[in-house]
Write an enzyme that holds these catalytic residues in place. Structure first.
Site, mmCIF file in Angstrom:
data_model
loop_
_atom_site.group_PDB
_atom_site.id
_atom_site.type_symbol
_atom_site.label_atom_id
_atom_site.label_comp_id
_atom_site.label_asym_id
_atom_site.label_seq_id
_atom_site.Cartn_x
_atom_site.Cartn_y
_atom_site.Cartn_z
ATOM 1 N N CYS A 160 0.965 -1.281 0.038
ATOM 2 C CA CYS A 160 -0.104 -0.105 -0.141
ATOM 3 C C CYS A 160 0.825 1.258 -0.019
ATOM 4 O O CYS A 160 1.577 1.209 0.832
ATOM 5 C CB CYS A 160 -0.938 -0.001 1.421
ATOM 6 S SG CYS A 160 -2.048 1.525 1.324
ATOM 7 N N CYS A 166 -1.763 6.001 6.606
ATOM 8 C CA CYS A 166 -3.160 5.940 6.899
ATOM 9 C C CYS A 166 -3.548 5.394 8.391
ATOM 10 O O CYS A 166 -4.427 5.879 8.856
ATOM 11 C CB CYS A 166 -3.491 4.918 5.865
ATOM 12 S SG CYS A 166 -5.107 3.863 6.252
ATOM 13 N N CYS A 169 -3.890 -0.302 8.621
ATOM 14 C CA CYS A 169 -3.336 -1.448 8.682
ATOM 15 C C CYS A 169 -1.799 -1.463 9.645
ATOM 16 O O CYS A 169 -1.141 -0.390 9.509
ATOM 17 C CB CYS A 169 -2.958 -2.202 7.413
ATOM 18 S SG CYS A 169 -4.284 -2.553 6.244
ATOM 19 N N CYS A 247 -7.884 1.589 -1.541
ATOM 20 C CA CYS A 247 -7.293 0.544 -0.523
ATOM 21 C C CYS A 247 -7.076 -0.667 -0.916
ATOM 22 O O CYS A 247 -7.877 -1.518 -1.578
ATOM 23 C CB CYS A 247 -8.169 0.703 0.629
ATOM 24 S SG CYS A 247 -7.895 -0.343 2.053
ATOM 25 N N GLN A 371 -20.830 -8.903 9.334
ATOM 26 C CA GLN A 371 -19.269 -9.151 9.129
ATOM 27 C C GLN A 371 -18.590 -8.718 7.931
ATOM 28 O O GLN A 371 -19.023 -8.649 6.903
ATOM 29 C CB GLN A 371 -18.964 -10.891 9.110
ATOM 30 C CG GLN A 371 -19.399 -11.556 10.665
ATOM 31 C CD GLN A 371 -18.406 -10.994 11.778
ATOM 32 O OE1 GLN A 371 -17.423 -10.453 11.301
ATOM 33 N NE2 GLN A 371 -18.668 -11.528 13.065
ATOM 34 N N TYR A 400 -25.007 -12.712 22.957
ATOM 35 C CA TYR A 400 -24.616 -11.350 22.352
ATOM 36 C C TYR A 400 -24.872 -11.458 20.796
ATOM 37 O O TYR A 400 -23.993 -11.584 19.851
ATOM 38 C CB TYR A 400 -23.268 -10.894 22.552
ATOM 39 C CG TYR A 400 -22.800 -10.675 23.991
ATOM 40 C CD1 TYR A 400 -22.801 -9.461 24.479
ATOM 41 C CD2 TYR A 400 -22.420 -11.621 24.829
ATOM 42 C CE1 TYR A 400 -22.262 -8.926 25.626
ATOM 43 C CE2 TYR A 400 -22.018 -11.476 26.060
ATOM 44 C CZ TYR A 400 -21.776 -10.239 26.585
ATOM 45 O OH TYR A 400 -21.461 -9.908 27.948
ATOM 46 N N ASP A 469 -20.525 -13.856 22.280
ATOM 47 C CA ASP A 469 -19.525 -13.146 21.349
ATOM 48 C C ASP A 469 -19.733 -11.691 21.876
ATOM 49 O O ASP A 469 -20.294 -10.629 20.957
ATOM 50 C CB ASP A 469 -20.249 -13.223 19.794
ATOM 51 C CG ASP A 469 -19.322 -12.747 18.969
ATOM 52 O OD1 ASP A 469 -18.219 -12.124 19.031
ATOM 53 O OD2 ASP A 469 -19.625 -12.637 17.596
ATOM 54 N N CYS A 496 -12.705 -11.257 20.049
ATOM 55 C CA CYS A 496 -11.973 -10.440 19.274
ATOM 56 C C CYS A 496 -10.970 -9.727 20.314
ATOM 57 O O CYS A 496 -9.988 -8.767 19.582
ATOM 58 C CB CYS A 496 -12.684 -9.318 18.614
ATOM 59 S SG CYS A 496 -13.473 -7.971 19.795
#
Length: 539
Positions: A160, A166, A169, A247, A371, A400, A469, A496
């Site tokens: 990139c 940015c 990432c 992107c 998602q 959740y 979740d 996560c």
């Protein structure tokens, strides 16, 4: 994963020093996790209940990791001072040499200087680097990469062109194989630190065959850069907007749509909103693509009640972007990091974007959470299904549930699934998705799982499987108690945030549950985020 959307190790040698350092570093790690959560507008993580709609652009922030200009006359004195000092005496501006031991939860390199953890953006495991200290705390240092003395074979040139600016990432400077290895280590380290599990039943991470152009939704802010209209994200710690309409992790149809939409706005003299002058109109453009069909949903978020040149804009979009099936207008006048306001109007086309995930069908409103990486979502949800081990006779509670994606994924193999969600709009989306897919054994309830589960148990209905979740902050203490009282045979946790996952797991391990396996999933390649599914069974 339906919630919004990181931690390190400290000293390893002398036990007393190590214990003290770990305690202090934990505080820093929690702060970093909070910071990453607040930046979820850039993150791949799931949104919180209050801001589910805005976790759909990129991963957490990162500072530039390129070599910095060396002030030689000052550097010599600082090098000498750093060599003579202890870590406790290290000062901002000192230059140090550090061997990088691992990758941290925000994608930075983690090493040690005089037994104190050092976090260096852009450094890679096994590299030896020179760095300039930028922050000094009691238990850790932050430093800026100055020079790489020993280069890792896993280092690569980021594809990139705006990677350093940015912030979306964090790992493009690493080969994908190295990224996957680092993410496995992040999960392993979290369980070692927070659950005291040094022997972990960790499965190999599920990676992607093609870890680029996977994100199915982008929400980019608009602004002027000189005379150029740009759509992008703000650079770290600045108000400079970086154009990312090309992107490398967004689906290519989204990139193409942004190019066309910017051109149409220029031609129709539609001004982006300027927060400083409070002039203009359009704050953000949100574009979502249906992976199954290639159809697009476009939403203009404005600070004004009206979308300028609305009729002409709709006509031009229909002409130049025939794959667009929904054009929507959302009004958001407040100053807030949340992308959407409360009011959304469909200007033209279908109210919801049809999408398919496996055998389940969804109908997505402009604000609906879904998602961001459908390819990896199937792997994630199949791991959940494997952990649930349903035979058709079980009652499953999805604690959740959000818009019902996991509930609907499991419904085919369950007797009944009960999804619980606090946000009324998400519950309505879940019910609509169930109806759209023709699933009648998945019921959705608005409320708190920690209140509904005990009520159902009192009524004589005890779940066989509970799936959670949660957001990055992990499970509410009251929900953990509700799970322990309900005593499900199988407990499935989708996470996560490996650190909060491990902490919650520790409590369940102490109360009669065993950890069967941990399955990491790389939902967001090129970022530092890692998901995991764990199976716990009651002894």
């Amino acid at each position: 994963m339906t919630k919004q959307s990181q931690h390190r190790s400290a000293a390893k040698d002398k036990p007393q020093q190590a214990a003290q350092a770990r305690k202090s570093v934990n505080k820093q790690q929690q702060a970093e996790g909070t910071k990453a959560g607040k930046q979820s507008v850039r993150a791949g993580g799931r949104p919180t209940a209050a801001a589910r709609e805005h976790a759909s652009t990129h991963g957490g922030n990162r500072k530039s990791s390129g070599a910095r200009r060396d002030q030689q006359h000052k550097g010599a004195r600082r090098n000498q001072r750093a060599a003579d000092s202890t870590a406790e005496e290290a000062a901002v501006g000192d230059r140090i040499v550090v061997t990088i031991k691992r990758i941290g939860i925000n994608g930075e390199g983690v090493g040690y200087y005089k037994r104190k953890a050092v976090f260096i953006d852009g450094a890679i495991t096994d590299e030896v680097v020179k760095a300039k200290i930028t922050k000094v705390e009691r238990a850790y240092l932050q430093a800026e990469l100055v020079e790489i003395e020993k280069r890792s074979p896993d280092r690569q040139k980021p594809p990139c062109p705006v990677y350093e600016l940015c912030g979306g990432c964090q790992l493009q400077h690493m080969t994908y194989e190295a990224q996957l290895k680092a993410k496995e280590e992040i999960v392993r380290e979290a369980f070692s630190r927070y659950a005291d599990r040094r022997e972990l039943p960790l499965r190999p991470i599920y990676g992607m065959e093609e870890p680029w152009h996977y994100r199915n939704k982008a929400q980019l802010q608009l602004g002027w850069q000189q005379d150029k209209l740009v759509a992008g994200l703000y650079a770290a710690n600045s108000h400079k907007l970086i154009d990312i309409s090309e992107c490398t992790v967004q689906e290519q149809p989204i990139n193409e749509a942004y190019k066309a939409l910017k051109q149409l706005m220029r031609e129709l003299d539609i001004e982006p909103y300027d927060e400083r002058t409070r002039s203009g109109s359009v704050k953000t453009i949100v574009v979502r693509v249906a992976k199954a069909s290639g159809k697009l949903q476009v939403t203009f978020v404005t600070a004004t009640d009206r979308l300028p040149q609305q009729r002409q804009l709709v006509e031009q979009i229909r002409t130049h972007l025939p794959q667009v099936v929904t054009i929507a207008h959302n009004i958001h006048k407040e100053r807030s990091s949340v992308i959407f306001g409360a009011k959304t109007v469909i200007l033209w086309g279908e109210e919801r974007l049809p999408e398919t995930l496996g055998s389940v069908q969804f109908a997505l409103s402009p604000r609906a959470f879904f998602q961001l990486n459908p390819t990896q979502t199937v792997k994630l949800y199949d791991a959940v299904k494997e952990a649930a081990a349903l035979s058709g006779h079980e009652l499953v509670v999805d604690a959740y549930c959000g818009t019902g994606t996991i509930s609907l994924w499991l419904a085919e193999k369950a007797r009944e699934v009960r999804g619980v969600e606090l946000i009324a709009e998400a519950v309505q989306d879940a019910r609509s998705n169930a109806q759209f897919s023709g699933i009648d054994n998945a019921l959705f309830y608005e409320g708190k799982a920690e209140e509904l589960i005990p009520r159902w148990v009192q009524q004589g209905t005890r779940p066989d499987v509970i799936v959670v979740d949660p957001p990055r902050t992990g499970l509410d203490a009251a929900l953990i108690q509700a799970v322990l009282q309900a005593k499900p045979k199988r407990f499935v946790y989708v996470s996560c945030n490996p650190s909060t996952l491990a902490k919650d797991c520790r409590e369940l391990l102490a109360e009669g549950y065993e950890l069967e396996w941990v399955q990491p999933v790389d939902m967001f390649p090129q970022t530092a985020h890692v998901e995991a599914v764990i199976l716990m069974v009651r002894k």
